[in-house]
Design an enzyme around this catalytic site. Structure first.
Site, PDB file in Angstrom:
ATOM      1  N   GLY A 121       0.819  -1.208   0.000  1.00  0.00           N
ATOM      2  CA  GLY A 121       0.000   0.000   0.000  1.00  0.00           C
ATOM      3  C   GLY A 121       0.852   1.256   0.000  1.00  0.00           C
ATOM      4  O   GLY A 121       0.526   2.245  -0.673  1.00  0.00           O
TER       5      GLY A 121
ATOM      6  N   GLN B 260      -7.661   0.218   3.585  1.00  0.00           N
ATOM      7  CA  GLN B 260      -8.520  -0.330   4.646  1.00  0.00           C
ATOM      8  C   GLN B 260      -9.905  -0.689   4.121  1.00  0.00           C
ATOM      9  O   GLN B 260     -10.583  -1.527   4.696  1.00  0.00           O
ATOM     10  CB  GLN B 260      -8.651   0.669   5.804  1.00  0.00           C
ATOM     11  CG  GLN B 260      -7.366   0.916   6.578  1.00  0.00           C
ATOM     12  CD  GLN B 260      -6.906  -0.300   7.391  1.00  0.00           C
ATOM     13  OE1 GLN B 260      -7.665  -1.232   7.651  1.00  0.00           O
ATOM     14  NE2 GLN B 260      -5.639  -0.304   7.766  1.00  0.00           N
TER      15      GLN B 260
ATOM     16  N   SER C  35      -3.654  -2.885  -0.515  1.00  0.00           N
ATOM     17  CA  SER C  35      -2.523  -3.623   0.069  1.00  0.00           C
ATOM     18  C   SER C  35      -2.951  -5.056   0.358  1.00  0.00           C
ATOM     19  O   SER C  35      -4.037  -5.278   0.909  1.00  0.00           O
ATOM     20  CB  SER C  35      -2.107  -2.934   1.372  1.00  0.00           C
ATOM     21  OG  SER C  35      -1.207  -3.746   2.079  1.00  0.00           O
TER      22      SER C  35
ATOM     23  N   THR D  67      11.856  -7.155 -11.045  1.00  0.00           N
ATOM     24  CA  THR D  67      11.228  -8.455 -11.284  1.00  0.00           C
ATOM     25  C   THR D  67       9.979  -8.573 -10.425  1.00  0.00           C
ATOM     26  O   THR D  67      10.003  -8.309  -9.226  1.00  0.00           O
ATOM     27  CB  THR D  67      12.225  -9.590 -10.953  1.00  0.00           C
ATOM     28  OG1 THR D  67      13.371  -9.401 -11.776  1.00  0.00           O
ATOM     29  CG2 THR D  67      11.613 -10.960 -11.208  1.00  0.00           C
TER      30      THR D  67
ATOM     31  N   CYS E 247       1.728   2.085  12.457  1.00  0.00           N
ATOM     32  CA  CYS E 247       2.879   2.927  12.103  1.00  0.00           C
ATOM     33  C   CYS E 247       3.241   3.859  13.248  1.00  0.00           C
ATOM     34  O   CYS E 247       4.380   4.255  13.405  1.00  0.00           O
ATOM     35  CB  CYS E 247       2.567   3.782  10.880  1.00  0.00           C
ATOM     36  SG  CYS E 247       2.032   2.790   9.510  1.00  0.00           S
TER      37      CYS E 247
HETATM   38  N1  PLP Z   1      -2.787   3.238   3.768  1.00  0.00           N
HETATM   39  C1  PLP Z   1      -3.533   2.878   4.822  1.00  0.00           C
HETATM   40  C2  PLP Z   1      -4.867   3.535   5.044  1.00  0.00           C
HETATM   41  C3  PLP Z   1      -3.073   1.901   5.713  1.00  0.00           C
HETATM   42  O1  PLP Z   1      -3.822   1.558   6.763  1.00  0.00           O
HETATM   43  C4  PLP Z   1      -1.811   1.301   5.457  1.00  0.00           C
HETATM   44  C5  PLP Z   1      -1.250   0.306   6.391  1.00  0.00           C
HETATM   45  O2  PLP Z   1      -1.477   0.346   7.577  1.00  0.00           O
HETATM   46  C6  PLP Z   1      -1.083   1.696   4.326  1.00  0.00           C
HETATM   47  C7  PLP Z   1      -1.603   2.675   3.514  1.00  0.00           C
HETATM   48  C8  PLP Z   1       0.254   1.114   4.005  1.00  0.00           C
HETATM   49  O3  PLP Z   1       0.118  -0.187   3.444  1.00  0.00           O
HETATM   50  P1  PLP Z   1       1.343  -1.208   3.500  1.00  0.00           P
HETATM   51  O4  PLP Z   1       1.443  -1.662   4.924  1.00  0.00           O
HETATM   52  O5  PLP Z   1       0.944  -2.305   2.565  1.00  0.00           O
HETATM   53  O6  PLP Z   1       2.550  -0.497   3.031  1.00  0.00           O
END
Ligand code: PLP
Length: 387
Positions: A69, A181, A201, A239, A327
Protein backbone atom coordinates in the site's frame (compact mmCIF):
# COMPACT_ATOMS: atom_id res chain seq x y z
CA UNK A 1 -5.56 -14.78 22.34
CA UNK A 2 -8.32 -12.68 20.78
CA UNK A 3 -6.73 -10.79 17.88
CA UNK A 4 -8.52 -7.47 17.36
CA UNK A 5 -5.82 -5.70 15.34
CA UNK A 6 -6.77 -6.72 11.79
CA UNK A 7 -6.39 -3.14 10.51
CA UNK A 8 -2.66 -3.56 11.24
CA UNK A 9 -2.42 -6.86 9.40
CA UNK A 10 -4.15 -10.19 8.84
CA UNK A 11 -2.96 -13.80 8.67
CA UNK A 12 -2.52 -15.30 5.20
CA UNK A 13 -5.61 -17.27 4.17
CA UNK A 14 -5.12 -20.95 3.38
CA UNK A 15 -6.57 -20.57 -0.14
CA UNK A 16 -4.15 -17.71 -0.76
CA UNK A 17 -1.13 -19.71 0.36
CA UNK A 18 -2.26 -22.65 -1.78
CA UNK A 19 -2.59 -20.41 -4.83
CA UNK A 20 0.89 -18.99 -4.20
CA UNK A 21 2.67 -22.25 -3.45
CA UNK A 22 3.33 -23.40 -7.05
CA UNK A 23 4.78 -20.00 -7.96
CA UNK A 24 7.25 -20.23 -5.09
CA UNK A 25 8.32 -23.81 -5.88
CA UNK A 26 7.99 -25.67 -9.21
CA UNK A 27 6.82 -22.68 -11.27
CA UNK A 28 9.40 -20.25 -9.91
CA UNK A 29 10.26 -18.60 -13.23
CA UNK A 30 10.94 -14.95 -13.93
CA UNK A 31 8.05 -13.63 -16.05
CA UNK A 32 10.54 -11.81 -18.32
CA UNK A 33 12.40 -15.04 -19.20
CA UNK A 34 11.77 -16.43 -22.67
CA UNK A 35 11.74 -20.10 -21.71
CA UNK A 36 8.74 -22.13 -20.61
CA UNK A 37 9.25 -21.48 -16.88
CA UNK A 38 9.23 -17.75 -17.57
CA UNK A 39 6.15 -18.17 -19.74
CA UNK A 40 4.30 -19.97 -16.94
CA UNK A 41 5.13 -17.16 -14.50
CA UNK A 42 4.03 -14.53 -17.04
CA UNK A 43 0.76 -16.42 -17.52
CA UNK A 44 0.15 -16.56 -13.76
CA UNK A 45 0.91 -12.85 -13.41
CA UNK A 46 -1.45 -11.99 -16.27
CA UNK A 47 -4.21 -14.08 -14.69
CA UNK A 48 -3.69 -12.31 -11.34
CA UNK A 49 -3.91 -8.96 -13.11
CA UNK A 50 -7.18 -9.99 -14.79
CA UNK A 51 -8.62 -11.12 -11.45
CA UNK A 52 -7.80 -7.79 -9.80
CA UNK A 53 -9.18 -5.92 -12.82
CA UNK A 54 -12.44 -7.91 -12.58
CA UNK A 55 -12.92 -6.88 -8.97
CA UNK A 56 -12.06 -3.24 -9.66
CA UNK A 57 -14.14 -3.12 -12.85
CA UNK A 58 -11.19 -1.89 -14.90
CA UNK A 59 -8.89 -3.17 -17.66
CA UNK A 60 -5.94 -5.41 -16.75
CA UNK A 61 -3.58 -2.81 -18.25
CA UNK A 62 -4.77 -0.34 -15.62
CA UNK A 63 -3.46 -2.53 -12.76
CA UNK A 64 0.11 -2.08 -11.51
CA UNK A 65 1.48 -4.49 -8.91
CA UNK A 66 3.60 -2.82 -6.22
CA UNK A 67 5.37 -3.80 -3.01
CA UNK A 68 2.37 -2.79 -0.91
CA UNK A 69 0.00 0.00 0.00
CA UNK A 70 2.78 2.43 0.83
CA UNK A 71 4.39 2.09 -2.58
CA UNK A 72 1.02 2.29 -4.34
CA UNK A 73 0.27 5.55 -2.49
CA UNK A 74 3.75 6.94 -3.26
CA UNK A 75 3.40 6.07 -6.93
CA UNK A 76 -0.04 7.65 -7.15
CA UNK A 77 0.73 10.87 -5.31
CA UNK A 78 4.28 11.55 -6.51
CA UNK A 79 3.95 9.85 -9.90
CA UNK A 80 0.71 11.52 -10.94
CA UNK A 81 1.57 14.97 -9.55
CA UNK A 82 5.03 14.96 -11.13
CA UNK A 83 3.65 13.87 -14.50
CA UNK A 84 1.10 16.69 -14.44
CA UNK A 85 3.71 19.24 -13.38
CA UNK A 86 5.99 18.06 -16.21
CA UNK A 87 3.17 18.66 -18.70
CA UNK A 88 2.24 22.05 -17.18
CA UNK A 89 4.56 23.69 -14.61
CA UNK A 90 1.65 25.79 -13.29
CA UNK A 91 0.13 22.62 -11.81
CA UNK A 92 2.01 22.72 -8.53
CA UNK A 93 -0.50 22.11 -5.73
CA UNK A 94 -1.70 18.83 -4.29
CA UNK A 95 -4.76 18.37 -2.11
CA UNK A 96 -4.89 15.77 0.66
CA UNK A 97 -7.21 15.35 3.64
CA UNK A 98 -6.20 15.99 7.24
CA UNK A 99 -6.56 12.28 8.09
CA UNK A 100 -4.40 10.61 5.42
CA UNK A 101 -2.08 7.72 6.17
CA UNK A 102 1.59 8.80 6.28
CA UNK A 103 2.13 7.03 2.93
CA UNK A 104 0.04 9.76 1.29
CA UNK A 105 0.85 12.61 3.61
CA UNK A 106 4.64 12.13 3.46
CA UNK A 107 4.52 11.70 -0.32
CA UNK A 108 2.81 15.09 -0.55
CA UNK A 109 5.37 16.62 1.83
CA UNK A 110 8.16 15.21 -0.34
CA UNK A 111 6.67 17.01 -3.35
CA UNK A 112 6.64 20.17 -1.25
CA UNK A 113 10.27 19.78 -0.08
CA UNK A 114 11.85 18.80 -3.38
CA UNK A 115 9.57 19.69 -6.28
CA UNK A 116 8.11 23.11 -5.53
CA UNK A 117 4.59 21.92 -4.74
CA UNK A 118 2.29 23.38 -2.09
CA UNK A 119 0.11 21.03 -0.10
CA UNK A 120 -3.51 21.99 0.61
CA UNK A 121 -4.92 20.02 3.53
CA UNK A 122 -8.72 19.67 3.55
CA UNK A 123 -10.07 19.67 7.10
CA UNK A 124 -12.45 17.00 8.35
CA UNK A 125 -15.48 17.39 10.61
CA UNK A 126 -15.67 15.92 14.10
CA UNK A 127 -16.59 12.50 12.66
CA UNK A 128 -13.57 12.49 10.34
CA UNK A 129 -15.50 13.26 7.14
CA UNK A 130 -14.39 15.52 4.31
CA UNK A 131 -17.35 17.45 2.91
CA UNK A 132 -17.76 18.43 -0.74
CA UNK A 133 -17.81 22.10 0.38
CA UNK A 134 -14.48 21.75 2.17
CA UNK A 135 -12.89 20.10 -0.87
CA UNK A 136 -14.37 22.65 -3.22
CA UNK A 137 -12.84 25.46 -1.15
CA UNK A 138 -9.28 24.24 -1.73
CA UNK A 139 -9.50 23.16 -5.38
CA UNK A 140 -7.91 25.70 -7.67
CA UNK A 141 -6.54 26.08 -11.19
CA UNK A 142 -3.10 24.97 -9.96
CA UNK A 143 -4.30 21.74 -8.32
CA UNK A 144 -2.45 18.83 -9.91
CA UNK A 145 -4.00 16.02 -7.86
CA UNK A 146 -6.45 15.23 -5.06
CA UNK A 147 -5.75 12.27 -2.75
CA UNK A 148 -8.40 11.41 -0.17
CA UNK A 149 -8.60 8.05 1.54
CA UNK A 150 -11.65 5.81 1.17
CA UNK A 151 -11.72 4.71 4.84
CA UNK A 152 -9.57 5.79 7.73
CA UNK A 153 -7.27 3.30 9.41
CA UNK A 154 -7.56 4.76 12.93
CA UNK A 155 -11.23 5.63 13.34
CA UNK A 156 -12.77 3.76 10.40
CA UNK A 157 -14.64 6.76 8.98
CA UNK A 158 -15.69 6.21 5.36
CA UNK A 159 -15.46 9.17 2.99
CA UNK A 160 -18.12 10.01 0.37
CA UNK A 161 -15.60 9.14 -2.34
CA UNK A 162 -17.96 9.12 -5.33
CA UNK A 163 -19.17 12.63 -4.46
CA UNK A 164 -15.65 13.99 -3.84
CA UNK A 165 -14.24 12.35 -6.99
CA UNK A 166 -17.10 13.77 -9.08
CA UNK A 167 -16.29 17.24 -7.78
CA UNK A 168 -12.61 16.88 -8.67
CA UNK A 169 -13.55 15.56 -12.10
CA UNK A 170 -15.79 18.60 -12.73
CA UNK A 171 -12.73 20.76 -12.08
CA UNK A 172 -10.53 18.58 -14.30
CA UNK A 173 -8.36 17.33 -11.43
CA UNK A 174 -7.34 13.63 -11.17
CA UNK A 175 -8.49 11.92 -7.96
CA UNK A 176 -6.62 9.19 -6.07
CA UNK A 177 -8.02 7.24 -3.14
CA UNK A 178 -6.16 5.06 -0.65
CA UNK A 179 -8.48 2.07 -0.38
CA UNK A 180 -6.07 0.00 1.73
CA UNK A 181 -8.52 -0.33 4.65
CA UNK A 182 -11.68 -0.26 2.55
CA UNK A 183 -10.91 -3.10 0.13
CA UNK A 184 -12.64 -6.27 1.22
CA UNK A 185 -15.24 -4.37 3.26
CA UNK A 186 -16.65 -1.82 0.81
CA UNK A 187 -17.34 -1.92 -2.95
CA UNK A 188 -14.25 -0.97 -4.94
CA UNK A 189 -15.65 -0.65 -8.46
CA UNK A 190 -13.56 2.22 -9.82
CA UNK A 191 -16.23 3.31 -12.31
CA UNK A 192 -18.90 3.64 -9.63
CA UNK A 193 -16.44 5.46 -7.39
CA UNK A 194 -15.33 7.62 -10.32
CA UNK A 195 -11.70 7.66 -9.18
CA UNK A 196 -8.64 7.93 -11.42
CA UNK A 197 -6.35 5.97 -9.10
CA UNK A 198 -6.86 3.60 -6.17
CA UNK A 199 -4.40 1.81 -3.84
CA UNK A 200 -4.79 -1.63 -2.24
CA UNK A 201 -2.52 -3.62 0.07
CA UNK A 202 -2.45 -7.43 0.20
CA UNK A 203 -1.74 -7.97 3.88
CA UNK A 204 -4.93 -6.28 5.05
CA UNK A 205 -6.92 -8.85 3.08
CA UNK A 206 -5.38 -12.20 3.92
CA UNK A 207 -2.48 -12.05 1.43
CA UNK A 208 1.15 -11.69 2.55
CA UNK A 209 2.87 -8.45 3.48
CA UNK A 210 4.81 -6.80 0.68
CA UNK A 211 2.31 -6.88 -2.18
CA UNK A 212 -0.04 -4.16 -3.33
CA UNK A 213 -1.87 -2.75 -6.32
CA UNK A 214 -2.27 0.66 -7.84
CA UNK A 215 -5.11 1.13 -10.30
CA UNK A 216 -4.55 4.06 -12.65
CA UNK A 217 -7.24 4.95 -15.15
CA UNK A 218 -6.61 4.73 -18.90
CA UNK A 219 -4.04 7.08 -20.26
CA UNK A 220 -3.46 8.99 -17.01
CA UNK A 221 0.24 9.77 -16.94
CA UNK A 222 2.31 8.55 -14.02
CA UNK A 223 6.01 9.28 -13.59
CA UNK A 224 7.62 6.03 -12.40
CA UNK A 225 9.47 6.12 -9.09
CA UNK A 226 11.41 2.87 -9.50
CA UNK A 227 13.52 2.80 -12.66
CA UNK A 228 15.03 -0.23 -14.33
CA UNK A 229 13.91 -2.93 -16.71
CA UNK A 230 10.50 -1.40 -17.49
CA UNK A 231 8.29 -4.07 -15.95
CA UNK A 232 4.64 -3.23 -15.19
CA UNK A 233 4.40 -1.29 -18.47
CA UNK A 234 7.24 0.93 -17.36
CA UNK A 235 5.36 2.10 -14.27
CA UNK A 236 7.26 0.01 -11.76
CA UNK A 237 10.50 -1.68 -12.69
CA UNK A 238 11.85 -4.75 -10.93
CA UNK A 239 11.23 -8.46 -11.28
CA UNK A 240 7.61 -8.93 -10.35
CA UNK A 241 6.58 -10.61 -7.10
CA UNK A 242 4.54 -13.19 -9.01
CA UNK A 243 3.50 -15.22 -5.97
CA UNK A 244 2.58 -12.02 -4.11
CA UNK A 245 0.48 -10.80 -7.05
CA UNK A 246 -1.30 -14.16 -7.24
CA UNK A 247 -1.84 -14.10 -3.47
CA UNK A 248 -3.24 -10.59 -3.53
CA UNK A 249 -5.53 -11.38 -6.47
CA UNK A 250 -6.82 -14.52 -4.74
CA UNK A 251 -7.43 -12.71 -1.45
CA UNK A 252 -9.14 -9.78 -3.15
CA UNK A 253 -11.41 -12.03 -5.21
CA UNK A 254 -12.36 -14.09 -2.13
CA UNK A 255 -13.13 -10.99 -0.09
CA UNK A 256 -15.07 -9.43 -2.94
CA UNK A 257 -17.19 -12.54 -3.56
CA UNK A 258 -18.44 -12.45 0.03
CA UNK A 259 -18.20 -8.71 0.67
CA UNK A 260 -21.85 -7.76 1.22
CA UNK A 261 -22.60 -10.71 3.51
CA UNK A 262 -19.43 -10.28 5.57
CA UNK A 263 -19.84 -6.52 5.86
CA UNK A 264 -23.37 -7.02 7.17
CA UNK A 265 -22.38 -9.72 9.67
CA UNK A 266 -19.35 -7.87 11.00
CA UNK A 267 -21.23 -4.54 11.17
CA UNK A 268 -23.78 -6.21 13.43
CA UNK A 269 -21.04 -7.60 15.68
CA UNK A 270 -19.23 -4.26 15.67
CA UNK A 271 -22.35 -2.37 16.72
CA UNK A 272 -22.98 -4.84 19.55
CA UNK A 273 -19.39 -4.41 20.73
CA UNK A 274 -19.59 -0.61 20.54
CA UNK A 275 -22.81 -0.62 22.57
CA UNK A 276 -21.31 -2.98 25.16
CA UNK A 277 -18.19 -0.80 25.58
CA UNK A 278 -20.12 2.47 25.75
CA UNK A 279 -22.51 0.88 28.25
CA UNK A 280 -19.88 -0.80 30.37
CA UNK A 281 -17.15 1.85 30.55
CA UNK A 282 -18.13 5.18 32.04
CA UNK A 283 -16.93 8.14 30.03
CA UNK A 284 -15.94 6.02 26.99
CA UNK A 285 -16.21 7.97 23.72
CA UNK A 286 -16.61 6.41 20.27
CA UNK A 287 -14.32 8.13 17.76
CA UNK A 288 -15.07 8.49 14.05
CA UNK A 289 -18.42 8.43 12.29
CA UNK A 290 -21.20 6.62 14.19
CA UNK A 291 -22.64 5.01 11.04
CA UNK A 292 -20.43 5.65 8.01
CA UNK A 293 -17.54 3.62 9.36
CA UNK A 294 -15.77 0.43 8.34
CA UNK A 295 -17.63 -2.69 9.49
CA UNK A 296 -14.32 -3.79 10.98
CA UNK A 297 -13.29 -0.85 13.18
CA UNK A 298 -14.47 0.20 16.65
CA UNK A 299 -12.33 2.98 18.09
CA UNK A 300 -12.64 4.72 21.43
CA UNK A 301 -11.07 7.16 23.82
CA UNK A 302 -11.12 6.30 27.49
CA UNK A 303 -10.57 9.61 29.31
CA UNK A 304 -8.67 9.26 32.56
CA UNK A 305 -6.40 6.47 31.25
CA UNK A 306 -3.46 6.23 28.91
CA UNK A 307 -4.19 4.27 25.74
CA UNK A 308 -0.87 2.45 26.01
CA UNK A 309 -1.66 1.31 29.56
CA UNK A 310 -5.06 0.02 28.51
CA UNK A 311 -3.42 -1.90 25.65
CA UNK A 312 -0.93 -3.47 28.02
CA UNK A 313 -3.66 -4.48 30.43
CA UNK A 314 -5.82 -5.84 27.60
CA UNK A 315 -2.93 -7.91 26.30
CA UNK A 316 -2.45 -9.35 29.80
CA UNK A 317 -6.08 -10.41 29.57
CA UNK A 318 -5.57 -11.99 26.15
CA UNK A 319 -6.95 -9.24 23.90
CA UNK A 320 -4.58 -7.82 21.30
CA UNK A 321 -5.46 -4.47 19.75
CA UNK A 322 -3.75 -1.14 19.13
CA UNK A 323 -3.78 2.50 20.09
CA UNK A 324 -4.34 3.67 16.53
CA UNK A 325 -2.18 2.89 13.56
CA UNK A 326 0.62 0.31 13.71
CA UNK A 327 2.88 2.93 12.10
CA UNK A 328 2.48 5.22 15.12
CA UNK A 329 2.58 2.48 17.77
CA UNK A 330 4.94 3.24 20.61
CA UNK A 331 4.88 6.96 19.87
CA UNK A 332 3.87 9.19 22.77
CA UNK A 333 2.57 11.94 20.51
CA UNK A 334 -1.23 12.15 20.21
CA UNK A 335 -2.50 10.88 16.87
CA UNK A 336 -2.71 13.64 14.21
CA UNK A 337 -5.89 11.93 12.96
CA UNK A 338 -7.63 12.35 16.31
CA UNK A 339 -6.39 15.93 16.63
CA UNK A 340 -7.82 16.63 13.16
CA UNK A 341 -11.22 15.46 14.46
CA UNK A 342 -10.96 18.17 17.13
CA UNK A 343 -10.23 15.75 19.99
CA UNK A 344 -8.11 17.31 22.79
CA UNK A 345 -4.50 16.05 22.88
CA UNK A 346 -4.96 14.69 26.40
CA UNK A 347 -8.01 12.68 25.37
CA UNK A 348 -6.39 11.56 22.09
CA UNK A 349 -3.67 9.88 24.15
CA UNK A 350 -6.29 7.55 25.62
CA UNK A 351 -7.27 6.08 22.22
CA UNK A 352 -7.70 2.36 21.63
CA UNK A 353 -8.65 0.79 18.28
CA UNK A 354 -10.27 -2.63 17.92
CA UNK A 355 -10.30 -3.97 14.37
CA UNK A 356 -11.73 -7.26 13.19
CA UNK A 357 -11.23 -9.66 10.34
CA UNK A 358 -13.99 -11.76 8.84
CA UNK A 359 -13.45 -14.61 11.31
CA UNK A 360 -14.46 -12.54 14.36
CA UNK A 361 -17.25 -14.07 16.46
CA UNK A 362 -19.87 -12.94 18.97
CA UNK A 363 -17.99 -14.84 21.66
CA UNK A 364 -14.73 -12.99 20.86
CA UNK A 365 -16.40 -9.63 21.16
CA UNK A 366 -18.40 -10.51 24.29
CA UNK A 367 -15.14 -11.55 25.96
CA UNK A 368 -13.34 -8.49 24.63
CA UNK A 369 -16.03 -6.12 25.98
CA UNK A 370 -15.67 -7.68 29.45
CA UNK A 371 -11.87 -7.34 29.19
CA UNK A 372 -12.14 -3.69 28.14
CA UNK A 373 -14.29 -2.86 31.15
CA UNK A 374 -11.82 -4.58 33.47
CA UNK A 375 -8.73 -3.09 31.78
CA UNK A 376 -10.00 0.49 31.82
CA UNK A 377 -11.16 0.07 35.42
CA UNK A 378 -7.80 -1.22 36.54
CA UNK A 379 -5.85 1.48 34.69
CA UNK A 380 -8.08 4.14 36.25
CA UNK A 381 -7.58 2.80 39.77
CA UNK A 382 -4.02 1.54 39.60
CA UNK A 383 -2.59 3.68 36.81
CA UNK A 384 -0.87 0.71 35.13
CA UNK A 385 2.30 2.15 33.58
CA UNK A 386 2.64 2.34 29.80
CA UNK A 387 5.21 0.45 27.77
N1 PLP B 1 -2.79 3.24 3.77
C1 PLP B 1 -3.53 2.88 4.82
C2 PLP B 1 -4.87 3.53 5.04
C3 PLP B 1 -3.07 1.90 5.71
O1 PLP B 1 -3.82 1.56 6.76
C4 PLP B 1 -1.81 1.30 5.46
C5 PLP B 1 -1.25 0.31 6.39
O2 PLP B 1 -1.48 0.35 7.58
C6 PLP B 1 -1.08 1.70 4.33
C7 PLP B 1 -1.60 2.68 3.51
C8 PLP B 1 0.25 1.11 4.00
O3 PLP B 1 0.12 -0.19 3.44
P1 PLP B 1 1.34 -1.21 3.50
O4 PLP B 1 1.44 -1.66 4.92
O5 PLP B 1 0.94 -2.31 2.57
O6 PLP B 1 2.55 -0.50 3.03
Amino acid sequence: MIFLDAAATTPVRREVLEAMWPLLTGEFGNPSSHHSLGGAAATALAAARRTVANVLGCRPGEVTFTSGGTEADNLAVKGMALARQAADPALNRVVISAVEHPAVEESARYLERFHGFSVDVVPVDSTGRVTAEALSAVLGPETALVSIMYANNEVGTVQPIAELAALARERGVPFHTDAVQAAGWLPVDVKTLGVDALSISGHKLGAPKGCGVLFVRGRTRVEPLVHGGGQERGRRSGTENVAGAVGLATALALAHADQARLAERVTRLRDGFIAAVLDGVSGAVLTGHPVDRLPSVASFCFPGTSGESVLLELERQGVVCSSGSACAAGSDAPSPVLLALGIEAEVAQTAVRFSFDSSVTDADLDAAAVAVRAAVGSVRTLGVPGR
